[in-house]
Design a protein around this motif. Structure first.
Motif, PDB file in Angstrom:
ATOM      1  N   ILE A 135       0.982  -1.459  -0.380  1.00 13.79           N
ATOM      2  CA  ILE A 135      -0.225   0.269  -0.025  1.00 13.79           C
ATOM      3  C   ILE A 135       0.979   1.406   0.127  1.00 13.79           C
ATOM      4  O   ILE A 135       0.937   1.992   0.747  1.00 13.79           O
TER       5      ILE A 135
ATOM      6  N   SER B  67      -1.165   4.319  -5.951  1.00 16.48           N
ATOM      7  CA  SER B  67      -1.507   3.427  -6.256  1.00 16.48           C
ATOM      8  C   SER B  67      -3.054   3.547  -6.794  1.00 16.48           C
ATOM      9  O   SER B  67      -3.485   5.072  -6.157  1.00 16.48           O
ATOM     10  N   SER B  68      -3.803   2.647  -7.137  1.00 14.19           N
ATOM     11  CA  SER B  68      -5.302   2.912  -7.544  1.00 14.19           C
ATOM     12  C   SER B  68      -6.506   3.704  -6.504  1.00 14.19           C
ATOM     13  O   SER B  68      -7.089   4.539  -7.264  1.00 14.19           O
ATOM     14  N   VAL B  69      -5.816   2.765  -5.582  1.00  9.62           N
ATOM     15  CA  VAL B  69      -6.970   3.935  -4.305  1.00  9.62           C
ATOM     16  C   VAL B  69      -6.632   4.954  -4.151  1.00  9.62           C
ATOM     17  O   VAL B  69      -7.504   5.999  -4.323  1.00  9.62           O
ATOM     18  N   ASP B  70      -5.011   5.083  -4.521  1.00 16.96           N
ATOM     19  CA  ASP B  70      -4.807   6.601  -4.168  1.00 16.96           C
ATOM     20  C   ASP B  70      -5.052   7.785  -5.204  1.00 16.96           C
ATOM     21  O   ASP B  70      -5.150   8.950  -4.881  1.00 16.96           O
TER      22      ASP B  70
ATOM     23  N   MET C  13     -13.323  -2.446   1.834  1.00 15.56           N
ATOM     24  CA  MET C  13     -11.999  -2.623   1.055  1.00 15.56           C
ATOM     25  C   MET C  13     -11.181  -1.539   1.016  1.00 15.56           C
ATOM     26  O   MET C  13     -10.379  -2.025   1.790  1.00 15.56           O
ATOM     27  N   VAL C  14     -11.966  -1.167   0.057  1.00 15.27           N
ATOM     28  CA  VAL C  14     -11.155   0.260  -0.917  1.00 15.27           C
ATOM     29  C   VAL C  14     -11.019   2.091   0.254  1.00 15.27           C
ATOM     30  O   VAL C  14      -9.361   1.847   0.271  1.00 15.27           O
TER      31      VAL C  14
ATOM     32  N   ASN D 227     -10.826   0.695   3.118  1.00 20.75           N
ATOM     33  CA  ASN D 227      -9.745   0.269   4.011  1.00 20.75           C
ATOM     34  C   ASN D 227      -8.631   1.284   3.618  1.00 20.75           C
ATOM     35  O   ASN D 227      -7.568   1.310   4.473  1.00 20.75           O
ATOM     36  N   VAL D 228      -8.305   0.859   2.354  1.00 21.31           N
ATOM     37  CA  VAL D 228      -6.763   0.974   2.061  1.00 21.31           C
ATOM     38  C   VAL D 228      -6.860   2.646   2.033  1.00 21.31           C
ATOM     39  O   VAL D 228      -6.462   3.195   2.557  1.00 21.31           O
TER      40      VAL D 228
ATOM     41  N   LEU E 111      -3.941   5.432   3.389  1.00 18.26           N
ATOM     42  CA  LEU E 111      -3.346   6.510   2.200  1.00 18.26           C
ATOM     43  C   LEU E 111      -3.878   8.382   2.760  1.00 18.26           C
ATOM     44  O   LEU E 111      -2.379   9.233   3.370  1.00 18.26           O
TER      45      LEU E 111
END
Lengths: 184, 112
Positions: free
Chosen positions: A43, A47-50, A75-76, A78-79, A83
């Motif tokens: 993480i 990254s994609s979530v960011d 879950m997303v 959570n990441v 971040l």
């Protein structure tokens, strides 16, 4: 004469028990630090979530994982929590601290082997290794205190628990060391 | 009457250091597999954009397979040692450790 023998036997048994505790907690801590290392590697910023991408929750995947759509979306989140709550310095700090933690834990495991095999310098080295583990816990605690509230909630409780465990171990090792010095 | 193994000595003193090290390495790997599997299952489901699960899952598989091979090898070595001497006690130990390893695998499989 017999009481001195008995005293020695009890002291040996105590040190052996302590070594076993150091080993078992050491294994758990080694796994914990390794997992933290993996976590920080996976993480990362950028990254994609960011980048703000939304969760891709396919029906077949949800069925296979036995998840609800809401859980999949969380879950997303959570990441995103990790971040958003991490200051810029936090990731590199955690990577360094976890690497140090792995090394210190391995060192403490080797020392615990020495304690079981009754090697005399091991008790002094055990004080050093346990103190090192405690310092790493405190350093992790201080870092977690300076992050956002969501990340603090994830880290502080387990770190506090490890500080207590290592403090208890340190007191025990120092006490056995003092007993050993008095007997010799 | 000569004895090849002193029963008064702890088990660790009778085993080669490499075997002891391997046992502890296996134990550490099992702990890591449990902790990492609980964590990695909370990562976003895989898709073209989300690749968070790739590294942890591959690592989990690699360590798991290595562990499996190591356990099989060590159990086989125990069986060979059992055939050489102290048959009953060593067989009990082999079945005991083999059983515990299988239990760990079963538990890990069920949880992850």
């Amino acid at each position: 004469m017999q009481s001195i023998f008995m005293k020695n036997e009890i002291a040996k048994a105590n040190v052996s028990w302590l070594a076993v505790m150091i080993m078992l907690f050491g294994l758990l801590l080694l796994a914990g630090h390794s997992n933290e290392l993996l976590k920080q590697t996976v993480i990362g910023p950028g990254s994609s979530v960011d980048l703000g991408m939304t969760a891709d929750c396919r029906a077949d995947e949800l069925e296979e994982e036995q998840l609800s759509l809401e859980e999949c979306q969380l879950m997303v989140s959570n990441v995103r929590i990790i971040l958003s709550s991490s200051p810029q310095w936090y990731r590199s700090y955690q990577l360094t601290l976890s690497s140090l933690g792995v090394a210190a834990t391995l060192f403490s495991l080797v020392i615990a082997f020495g304690l079981i095999n009754r090697q005399s310098p091991a008790l002094r080295l055990a004080i050093l290794s346990t103190a090192l583990l405690l310092i790493i816990d405190v350093a992790g605690f201080v870092a977690a205190v300076n992050t956002g509230p969501l990340l603090r909630a994830q880290y502080l409780w387990s770190l506090l628990l490890w500080i207590c465990i290592h403090l208890c171990m340190l007191v025990a090792v120092i006490r056995f060391g003092q007993q050993g010095d008095m007997d010799s | 009457m000569s004895e090849t193994r002193n029963p008064a000595k702890p088990e660790s003193e009778n085993l080669p250091r490499l075997v002891v090290l391997l046992h502890w390495l296996l134990a550490a790997s099992v702990f890591f597999l449990f902790i990492s599997s609980w964590w990695m299952l909370s990562l976003p489901l895989p898709s073209e954009e989300f690749t968070y699960r790739e590294l942890p899952f591959q690592l989990h598989k690699n360590i798991g397979i290595t562990l499996f091979v190591a356990v099989i090898t060590m159990t086989a070595m125990r069986q060979i040692a059992a055939a050489r001497g102290e048959l009953v006690s060593r067989l009990v130990a082999a079945f005991g450790s083999g059983g515990s390893y299988i239990a760990v695998y079963a538990a890990d499989g069920l949880l992850s």
